[in-house]
Design a protein around this motif. Structure first.
Motif, PDB file in Angstrom:
ATOM      1  N   VAL A 104       0.850  -1.186   0.000  1.00 61.17           N
ATOM      2  CA  VAL A 104       0.000   0.000   0.000  1.00 61.17           C
ATOM      3  C   VAL A 104       0.889   1.241   0.000  1.00 61.17           C
ATOM      4  O   VAL A 104       1.872   1.311   0.747  1.00 61.17           O
ATOM      5  N   ARG A 105       0.548   2.195  -0.842  1.00 58.18           N
ATOM      6  CA  ARG A 105       1.232   3.503  -0.807  1.00 58.18           C
ATOM      7  C   ARG A 105       0.162   4.578  -0.682  1.00 58.18           C
ATOM      8  O   ARG A 105      -0.763   4.646  -1.498  1.00 58.18           O
ATOM      9  N   LEU A 106       0.283   5.394   0.374  1.00 59.29           N
ATOM     10  CA  LEU A 106      -0.699   6.434   0.645  1.00 59.29           C
ATOM     11  C   LEU A 106      -0.252   7.786   0.097  1.00 59.29           C
ATOM     12  O   LEU A 106       0.946   8.104   0.104  1.00 59.29           O
ATOM     13  N   LYS A 107      -1.219   8.563  -0.346  1.00 64.08           N
ATOM     14  CA  LYS A 107      -0.960   9.959  -0.708  1.00 64.08           C
ATOM     15  C   LYS A 107      -1.065  10.849   0.526  1.00 64.08           C
ATOM     16  O   LYS A 107      -0.329  11.816   0.678  1.00 64.08           O
ATOM     17  N   GLN A 108      -2.004  10.513   1.386  1.00 64.77           N
ATOM     18  CA  GLN A 108      -2.190  11.204   2.659  1.00 64.77           C
ATOM     19  C   GLN A 108      -2.842  10.231   3.636  1.00 64.77           C
ATOM     20  O   GLN A 108      -3.388   9.209   3.241  1.00 64.77           O
ATOM     21  N   MET A 109      -2.769  10.571   4.901  1.00 65.58           N
ATOM     22  CA  MET A 109      -3.272   9.678   5.927  1.00 65.58           C
ATOM     23  C   MET A 109      -4.780   9.529   5.827  1.00 65.58           C
ATOM     24  O   MET A 109      -5.515  10.502   5.670  1.00 65.58           O
ATOM     25  N   ILE A 110      -5.235   8.292   5.944  1.00 69.95           N
ATOM     26  CA  ILE A 110      -6.660   7.975   5.889  1.00 69.95           C
ATOM     27  C   ILE A 110      -7.307   8.382   7.211  1.00 69.95           C
ATOM     28  O   ILE A 110      -6.731   8.177   8.287  1.00 69.95           O
ATOM     29  N   PRO A 111      -8.502   8.971   7.189  1.00 70.81           N
ATOM     30  CA  PRO A 111      -9.172   9.382   8.442  1.00 70.81           C
ATOM     31  C   PRO A 111      -9.351   8.212   9.407  1.00 70.81           C
ATOM     32  O   PRO A 111      -9.591   7.070   8.981  1.00 70.81           O
ATOM     33  N   ASP A 112      -9.239   8.506  10.702  1.00 69.29           N
ATOM     34  CA  ASP A 112      -9.357   7.465  11.729  1.00 69.29           C
ATOM     35  C   ASP A 112     -10.684   6.721  11.636  1.00 69.29           C
ATOM     36  O   ASP A 112     -10.736   5.492  11.830  1.00 69.29           O
ATOM     37  N   ALA A 113     -11.769   7.438  11.341  1.00 71.74           N
ATOM     38  CA  ALA A 113     -13.077   6.802  11.279  1.00 71.74           C
ATOM     39  C   ALA A 113     -13.115   5.741  10.177  1.00 71.74           C
ATOM     40  O   ALA A 113     -13.713   4.666  10.346  1.00 71.74           O
ATOM     41  N   THR A 114     -12.450   6.029   9.058  1.00 70.06           N
ATOM     42  CA  THR A 114     -12.419   5.064   7.950  1.00 70.06           C
ATOM     43  C   THR A 114     -11.567   3.856   8.324  1.00 70.06           C
ATOM     44  O   THR A 114     -11.921   2.709   8.019  1.00 70.06           O
ATOM     45  N   LEU A 115     -10.430   4.109   8.979  1.00 67.74           N
ATOM     46  CA  LEU A 115      -9.576   3.004   9.410  1.00 67.74           C
ATOM     47  C   LEU A 115     -10.322   2.084  10.373  1.00 67.74           C
ATOM     48  O   LEU A 115     -10.245   0.854  10.264  1.00 67.74           O
ATOM     49  N   GLU A 116     -11.053   2.698  11.294  1.00 65.59           N
ATOM     50  CA  GLU A 116     -11.813   1.895  12.255  1.00 65.59           C
ATOM     51  C   GLU A 116     -12.906   1.101  11.557  1.00 65.59           C
ATOM     52  O   GLU A 116     -13.137  -0.071  11.866  1.00 65.59           O
ATOM     53  N   GLU A 117     -13.574   1.709  10.575  1.00 66.76           N
ATOM     54  CA  GLU A 117     -14.634   1.035   9.832  1.00 66.76           C
ATOM     55  C   GLU A 117     -14.097  -0.175   9.066  1.00 66.76           C
ATOM     56  O   GLU A 117     -14.759  -1.206   8.967  1.00 66.76           O
ATOM     57  N   LEU A 118     -12.852  -0.058   8.544  1.00 64.59           N
ATOM     58  CA  LEU A 118     -12.236  -1.142   7.780  1.00 64.59           C
ATOM     59  C   LEU A 118     -11.426  -2.089   8.664  1.00 64.59           C
ATOM     60  O   LEU A 118     -10.770  -2.989   8.161  1.00 64.59           O
ATOM     61  N   SER A 119     -11.477  -1.858   9.985  1.00 63.64           N
ATOM     62  CA  SER A 119     -10.748  -2.688  10.965  1.00 63.64           C
ATOM     63  C   SER A 119      -9.241  -2.678  10.703  1.00 63.64           C
ATOM     64  O   SER A 119      -8.560  -3.695  10.881  1.00 63.64           O
ATOM     65  N   ILE A 120      -8.705  -1.553  10.269  1.00 58.34           N
ATOM     66  CA  ILE A 120      -7.263  -1.381  10.085  1.00 58.34           C
ATOM     67  C   ILE A 120      -6.697  -0.748  11.341  1.00 58.34           C
ATOM     68  O   ILE A 120      -7.120   0.337  11.751  1.00 58.34           O
ATOM     69  N   THR A 121      -5.770  -1.426  11.997  1.00 60.94           N
ATOM     70  CA  THR A 121      -5.239  -0.978  13.274  1.00 60.94           C
ATOM     71  C   THR A 121      -3.984  -0.127  13.082  1.00 60.94           C
ATOM     72  O   THR A 121      -3.390  -0.088  11.996  1.00 60.94           O
ATOM     73  N   MET A 122      -3.569   0.515  14.157  1.00 65.23           N
ATOM     74  CA  MET A 122      -2.330   1.289  14.108  1.00 65.23           C
ATOM     75  C   MET A 122      -1.126   0.374  13.907  1.00 65.23           C
ATOM     76  O   MET A 122      -0.128   0.758  13.302  1.00 65.23           O
ATOM     77  N   GLU A 123      -1.234  -0.878  14.410  1.00 59.90           N
ATOM     78  CA  GLU A 123      -0.173  -1.855  14.167  1.00 59.90           C
ATOM     79  C   GLU A 123      -0.042  -2.126  12.668  1.00 59.90           C
ATOM     80  O   GLU A 123       1.068  -2.253  12.142  1.00 59.90           O
ATOM     81  N   ASP A 124      -1.178  -2.191  11.974  1.00 53.68           N
ATOM     82  CA  ASP A 124      -1.159  -2.391  10.528  1.00 53.68           C
ATOM     83  C   ASP A 124      -0.500  -1.207   9.828  1.00 53.68           C
ATOM     84  O   ASP A 124       0.309  -1.381   8.905  1.00 53.68           O
ATOM     85  N   ILE A 125      -0.855   0.000  10.242  1.00 49.83           N
ATOM     86  CA  ILE A 125      -0.286   1.208   9.643  1.00 49.83           C
ATOM     87  C   ILE A 125       1.217   1.269   9.875  1.00 49.83           C
ATOM     88  O   ILE A 125       2.004   1.618   8.978  1.00 49.83           O
ATOM     89  N   GLN A 126       1.646   0.905  11.091  1.00 49.03           N
ATOM     90  CA  GLN A 126       3.085   0.892  11.391  1.00 49.03           C
ATOM     91  C   GLN A 126       3.819  -0.115  10.526  1.00 49.03           C
ATOM     92  O   GLN A 126       4.935   0.140  10.056  1.00 49.03           O
ATOM     93  N   SER A 127       3.182  -1.278  10.280  1.00 56.54           N
ATOM     94  CA  SER A 127       3.779  -2.273   9.392  1.00 56.54           C
ATOM     95  C   SER A 127       3.967  -1.696   8.000  1.00 56.54           C
ATOM     96  O   SER A 127       5.008  -1.896   7.360  1.00 56.54           O
ATOM     97  N   MET A 128       2.972  -0.975   7.527  1.00 53.51           N
ATOM     98  CA  MET A 128       3.064  -0.361   6.202  1.00 53.51           C
ATOM     99  C   MET A 128       4.171   0.686   6.157  1.00 53.51           C
ATOM    100  O   MET A 128       4.936   0.769   5.185  1.00 53.51           O
ATOM    101  N   ASN A 129       4.287   1.496   7.210  1.00 55.05           N
ATOM    102  CA  ASN A 129       5.316   2.534   7.239  1.00 55.05           C
ATOM    103  C   ASN A 129       6.722   1.950   7.224  1.00 55.05           C
ATOM    104  O   ASN A 129       7.649   2.537   6.649  1.00 55.05           O
ATOM    105  N   VAL A 130       6.886   0.777   7.858  1.00 57.78           N
ATOM    106  CA  VAL A 130       8.212   0.160   7.945  1.00 57.78           C
ATOM    107  C   VAL A 130       8.533  -0.654   6.702  1.00 57.78           C
ATOM    108  O   VAL A 130       9.626  -0.560   6.140  1.00 57.78           O
ATOM    109  N   SER A 131       7.575  -1.467   6.253  1.00 63.30           N
ATOM    110  CA  SER A 131       7.852  -2.441   5.192  1.00 63.30           C
ATOM    111  C   SER A 131       7.195  -2.134   3.854  1.00 63.30           C
ATOM    112  O   SER A 131       7.552  -2.718   2.828  1.00 63.30           O
TER     113      SER A 131
END
Length: 470
Positions: free
Chosen positions: A277-304
């Motif tokens: 996944v490559r983001l243009k800008q950070m996805i709103p928290d409400a959308t992340l919660e709706e899609l069950s994407i956790t901060m651990e998932d986001i951190q994984s994306m930022n690192v790998s």
């Protein structure tokens, strides 16, 4: 006196029914003491009640604590225990911070193999960091009658099979000892040829040397890894995964899809795989919660550059061009290093997404042994069922006798996490023997969110039945 006799008869009947259930008639030695408690009262079980106040107060607390510990030990052993999800290997089916009510009755409780253990501990005493059990006596595996058997797609709590040997340093206790031995052994075992060009006997000897050399390196570095500890079966770490393969079945994974006996299986509703996944800008928290994407998932994306997601979440992100540049599934073609697949002493070229076929051992069933499949069944035969297995001059010897077959003494299971690219499961450490099965989670009685995103207590998950998570 009539009332005491009534109490005695009720307790005696319940106790005898319990002994009949567990098939342990040695417990009859306790009957005279039960008789004394209710009828003869020759033994002063609560002698301290007639003592001076300091002794009476102290002993009342000691009595209450001992009773509570014995009661908890008994309940945890034969009926149910609490288990908390420590990792994301089953997300989004079970989440980190879910507290599970685990039934021992579902598959039948095990008679304790290591009976002398401190209640409410698995293998280590808190604070002191020492063993919470005494290894003697060690009783043979025996399971009493339960309400059923492990079924396809059941979520199961079991003792971690590769946890028979662990490194005591806190940084490595949760790591796979055998994977470390393999990694260090490969580095320290030079060869003048490729493994593919070796004969079957040469490959066996080579991997035996690799694992032996790696084990010696780990053992000789206590400052890094700590002491090497062995644990009895019932004192190994508890894991929870989904049973995707039953005894006697043949399992294969093709392009991430599981096939049982040649037929594709239905994936769990919330099965996850990794996506770039490559983001243009950070996805709103409400959308992340709706899609069950956790901060651990986001951190994984930022690192790998990749993170685990359900297919539904990946499709939703792909439709968000203002926030997402691209979403692409991770495949074998990306050559992601996910560790050596089971068996580590094999050379099958299997990956986490393309694995097998592999036959799962069943009690009473024979398998034909060859130098091509002996690596698969080496550990069940040698470690789990306690045989001496050697391969010499192209021949297989079990307990000193040459053979080309083996009849298994236990059933085995194949366990996998629903978070398929982020799960240490049977693809890496192999079969789960029946004597490792602990119980079946029944419902989530508490769910505490370890993330900063979303509510601290997940009220909607409380008292959710685990069997409904398919």
């Amino acid at each position: 006196m009539k009332k005491q006799w009534t109490k005695f008869i009720i307790v005696l009947v319940l106790y005898l029914l319990f002994l009949f259930w567990v098939k342990s008639w040695l417990g009859l030695l306790v009957v005279p003491f039960i008789f004394d408690v209710y009828i003869t009262k020759k033994i002063k079980w609560q002698w301290w009640k007639d003592s001076e106040k300091p002794v009476r107060v102290l002993m009342s607390w000691v009595d209450a604590i001992i009773f509570a510990l014995v009661a908890v030990y008994f309940i945890n052993l034969f009926f149910f225990q609490n288990y908390v999800i420590p990792s994301s290997s089953l997300e989004k089916s079970l989440l980190r911070g879910d507290y599970l009510f685990v039934s021992k009755l579902s598959y039948g409780p095990r008679i304790p193999q290591t009976p002398l253990t401190m209640p409410l501990t698995q293998h280590t005493l808190p604070v002191f960091g020492t063993k919470s059990y005494i290894e003697w006596p060690q009783w043979k595996y025996r399971r009493v009658s339960g309400l059923g058997q492990v079924e396809q797609n059941d979520i199961v709590v079991f003792n971690y099979p590769a946890g028979d040997t662990v490194m005591s340093d806190e940084r490595y206790q949760a790591q796979d000892y055998y994977q470390y031995c393999y990694a260090y052994g490969i580095q320290s075992t030079p060869t003048n040829t490729t493994v593919d060009s070796m004969s079957a006997q040469q490959r066996w000897d080579y991997y035996q040397t690799v694992m032996r050399n790696g084990a010696e390196i780990v053992k000789s570095n206590p400052a890094e890894f700590g002491d090497i500890i062995t644990r009895p079966t019932d004192r190994r770490e508890n894991y929870v995964k989904r049973c995707v393969g039953l005894p006697g079945q043949t399992l294969q994974i093709k392009d991430q899809k599981i096939f049982i006996d040649g037929k594709a299986t239905k994936e769990p509703d919330n099965v996850q795989f990794s996506y770039f996944v490559r983001l243009k800008q950070m996805i709103p928290d409400a959308t992340l919660e709706e899609l069950s994407i956790t901060m651990e998932d986001i951190q994984s994306m930022n690192v790998s550059g990749y993170m685990p997601m359900t297919k539904k979440a990946a499709e939703a992100l792909a439709k968000m061009p203002d926030y997402v540049e691209f979403v692409r599934p991770v495949t074998d073609a990306d050559h992601m290093d996910s560790g050596k697949t089971y068996p580590v002493n094999g050379n099958y070229g299997w990956t986490r997404d393309n694995y097998g076929p592999i036959w799962i051992p069943a009690k009473g069933k024979k398998v034909s042994l060859t130098l091509d499949n002996i690596a698969i069944y080496d550990r069940p035969i040698r470690v789990y069922e306690g045989n001496d297995l050697q391969v010499r001059d192209g021949k297989i010897f079990i307990n000193g006798k040459e053979t080309n077959e083996y009849t298994f003494q236990m059933d085995y299971y194949w366990m996998m996490g629903d978070n398929r690219h982020n799960s240490a499961d049977s693809r890496y450490w192999g079969f789960v023997p029946e004597d490792h099965v602990v119980g079946k989670p029944i419902f989530i009685w508490l769910s505490i969110n370890p993330e900063d995103l979303g509510p601290k207590i997940r009220w909607k998950r409380m008292f959710r039945m685990v069997d409904n998570i398919r």
